[in-house]
Design a protein around this motif. Sequence first.
Motif: not given
Length: 233
Positions: A43-52, A76-89
Amino acid sequence: MSTNLLYLGNGRKMQSLAKLDDRFESWGMSVDRRWAYNGDFPASLDGYDGIFLSGSPHAAFDDVPFIHREHDLIREAAEKDIPMLGICFGSQILGSALCGRDQVFRRDFCEIGYKDLPVNEAARTDRIAGNLGSSVHMFVWHNDEVRAEHPDMVILASSDLCPNQIWRYRDQSIWGIQGHPEITAEQAPIWFEENRERMVQDGGDVDALKFSANEASEAKTMLTNFAALVKSA
C-alpha cells in the motif's frame, strides 16, 4: 535495525528457479515478497530501503493492470530515491517507467547464449558494476530490450547485438541488467531443460548451453554489491 527489501515477483510463479529472494535474505536483508504478476503490491513504499524487480513472460509495453501499477511504483520510488535493481523484464520496465514507454522494443530475433559483454568506462566508478573487468561473462536471453540512446541512461555494458545490457538511471542508485547474472551453474541446466522448446524456438542450442553452463561469478558481484549498497543506505 533491519534492512527491508521489496521483492517484486513478475513471473508466473512468485519464486523463480534462481531463488534470488532467498539469497537476498542470506545477505542480511528482510525481504518482503510481493507477487506483482498476481496484483500484490504494498500500500505504501514507506519503510523500504531497496526494491528488486524480477523477470516476466510479459513485455514492459503490454497493456496489463499489474504492469501499469508497477510503472507508477517505479516512478514513486525514484522520486523517493529508493535504490532499485531490475533483471530482464525488470530492467525493461525500469527503462519504460523512467525514460518512456517507447524506450523498450521487440527485436526481430532473439539474443540467446553465454556472452562476454564489453564493459564501458562508466562502469569503473559505478557502485554495483565497479568490480567488473573489461568484459563480463553472463547468460543472456531476450526478445525485448531497452534502447541505449536516452540521455538519462548511463550505459555500463553492451553486447554485439544489444547496446544496452547493463545501465544506470542518471546518477541515482537505479540499475537494469538485461541478462541473467542470478542463474548459477547448478541451476542453469535445469532452467535450460525446463525451457527447451522455447529456447530452441528462439535459436538456442540447449545441449550446448547446458554443456557451457557456468557460475558467471563476476556478474554476480553486481547482485552482492547492490545488496551491500541497500544495507548501507
